[in-house]
Write a protein that holds these residues in place. Structure first.
Motif, PDB file in Angstrom:
ATOM      1  N   LYS A  50     -34.490  -3.048 -33.135  1.00  0.00           N
ATOM      2  CA  LYS A  50     -35.452  -3.396 -34.186  1.00  0.00           C
ATOM      3  C   LYS A  50     -36.395  -4.452 -33.641  1.00  0.00           C
ATOM      4  O   LYS A  50     -35.962  -5.431 -33.033  1.00  0.00           O
ATOM      5  CB  LYS A  50     -34.756  -3.929 -35.432  1.00  0.00           C
ATOM      6  N   GLY A  71     -39.102  -7.499 -33.848  1.00  0.00           N
ATOM      7  CA  GLY A  71     -39.345  -8.656 -34.711  1.00  0.00           C
ATOM      8  C   GLY A  71     -39.765  -9.847 -33.884  1.00  0.00           C
ATOM      9  O   GLY A  71     -39.099 -10.210 -32.912  1.00  0.00           O
ATOM     10  N   HIS A  72     -40.928 -10.445 -34.254  1.00  0.00           N
ATOM     11  CA  HIS A  72     -41.458 -11.618 -33.558  1.00  0.00           C
ATOM     12  C   HIS A  72     -41.635 -11.357 -32.062  1.00  0.00           C
ATOM     13  O   HIS A  72     -41.382 -12.213 -31.214  1.00  0.00           O
ATOM     14  CB  HIS A  72     -40.542 -12.838 -33.762  1.00  0.00           C
ATOM     15  N   GLN A  93     -35.842  -8.529 -44.666  1.00  0.00           N
ATOM     16  CA  GLN A  93     -35.076  -8.411 -43.432  1.00  0.00           C
ATOM     17  C   GLN A  93     -35.217  -7.060 -42.744  1.00  0.00           C
ATOM     18  O   GLN A  93     -35.204  -6.980 -41.509  1.00  0.00           O
ATOM     19  CB  GLN A  93     -33.598  -8.682 -43.728  1.00  0.00           C
ATOM     20  N   GLY A 122     -39.905  -2.848 -41.064  1.00  0.00           N
ATOM     21  CA  GLY A 122     -40.421  -2.976 -39.703  1.00  0.00           C
ATOM     22  C   GLY A 122     -40.226  -1.727 -38.876  1.00  0.00           C
ATOM     23  O   GLY A 122     -39.888  -0.655 -39.391  1.00  0.00           O
TER      24      GLY A 122
END
Length: 335
Positions: free
Chosen positions: A237, A239-240, A273, A276
């Motif tokens: 996944k 993220g950032h 959460q 994405g």
């Protein structure tokens, strides 16, 4: 006892399998046994049992209205060549060690010829947007009467040429036509060679974009339609700017993978959460491939907003009509 069906003589290649069938009738129902005599002049008949020859021999028999028995031998060798005999008898003393049976066993024979499997050299070449698959069978080999090219049960091409060399041409790239192909030599027995077009996994997402409601279970799926199958699947996944590996041990993620398909289940979806991009990555002995699935998580109340908007529009419209009717001057009543 008498035979209804007798075994038939057959030719087979080494490493192939053979099956012989026997059927007998009588009153009472006769017993069927299988015996074998090899090609060695000093060899005598010996009874065959289920599990003989290092468990390569399998015997299945049924005794209902009449007797039927099938013997199959896997992974044939040259030593399996010889005479196979189906014996049937319903004499009460047929298996007695000291008494001679009143009626001898009736017998039906079939020869099995096991010949050495010829070597087949296979090749896949690619040029000018075409793939050429070829097979070349070494001598000595049986008389060839034709060729067929197959993929699974589908016949792609066939001819009546008698040569040991055969080829098949495919228009397109290797990645578009990966799989298992067979060159079949029409002979007695039939001879098959296997040609593999192998590529790294061509991973695709079942859906590039998935939607889920908050609190529900999200399901993301990827597949690999190419050959060979994926040996290792993994999910990430983003993220950032960093991709995090997802594992079953986390508790919220359940990953189920089998061959050319993988599935990621996310329990109790959370808007913050879980929204994405997710990456499924597949690996085989030729390389890796991946695909991206975008997941959007909606609030449970999201489905109510269109309904509430329609209700608000109706209320505003009714209010406007009501006010208009109230302010409109009454019509003059004629004398």
């Amino acid at each position: 006892a008498g035979f209804i069906k007798s075994p038939l003589s057959q030719k087979r290649l080494t490493q192939d399998s053979v099956e012989l069938y026997c059927e007998a009738i009588g009153n009472p129902i006769p017993e069927i046994q299988w015996w074998f005599e090899g090609n060695d002049p000093n060899e005598t008949y010996a009874q065959l049992w289920d599990g003989a020859r290092q468990d390569r021999v399998k015997i299945n028999a049924t005794y209902n209205l009449h007797s039927t028995s099938t013997i199959s031998i896997a992974n044939l060798t040259n030593d399996d060549s010889g005479m196979y005999e189906c014996r049937a008898s319903n004499d009460p003393d047929r298996n007695h060690l000291s008494k001679s049976p009143k009626v001898k066993w009736i017998r039906s024979q079939a020869n099995v010829f096991v010949i050495e499997r010829p070597e087949i050299a296979t090749q896949v070449s690619e040029s000018s947007g075409k793939l050429t698959l070829s097979c070349n069978m070494s001598a000595p080999h049986p008389t060839i009467t034709g060729h067929k090219w197959m993929q699974g049960d589908k016949v792609l091409e066939e001819d009546e040429n008698t040569g040991a060399f055969t080829s098949y041409t495919i228009n397109g790239k290797r990645e578009e036509h990966s799989g298992v192909y067979e060159c079949v030599y029409e002979a007695n027995p039939q001879i098959r060679g296997q040609v593999n077009i192998s590529v790294p996994p061509q991973v695709t997402a079942y859906k590039k974009s998935e939607h889920g409601n908050e609190g529900d279970t999200g399901v993301l799926t990827c597949k690999n339609p190419s050959f060979p199958a994926v040996t290792t699947w993994s999910w990430y996944k983003s993220g950032h700017g960093v991709s995090a590996l997802l594992e079953n041990a986390s508790g919220r993620y359940i990953i189920k993978s089998s061959g050319n398909k993988t599935e990621l289940r996310i329990l109790k979806l959370d808007i913050e959460q879980d929204t994405g991009d997710y990456f499924c990555n597949g690996t085989n002995s030729y390389g890796t491939g991946d695909a991206t699935v975008n997941l959007r998580v909606r609030s449970r109340l999201a489905a109510l907003w269109p309904f509430l908007g329609i209700v608000a529009e109706v209320l505003v419209l009714v209010t406007i009509i009501f006010i208009y009717e109230k302010r409109r001057k009454p019509d003059e009543v004629p004398d």
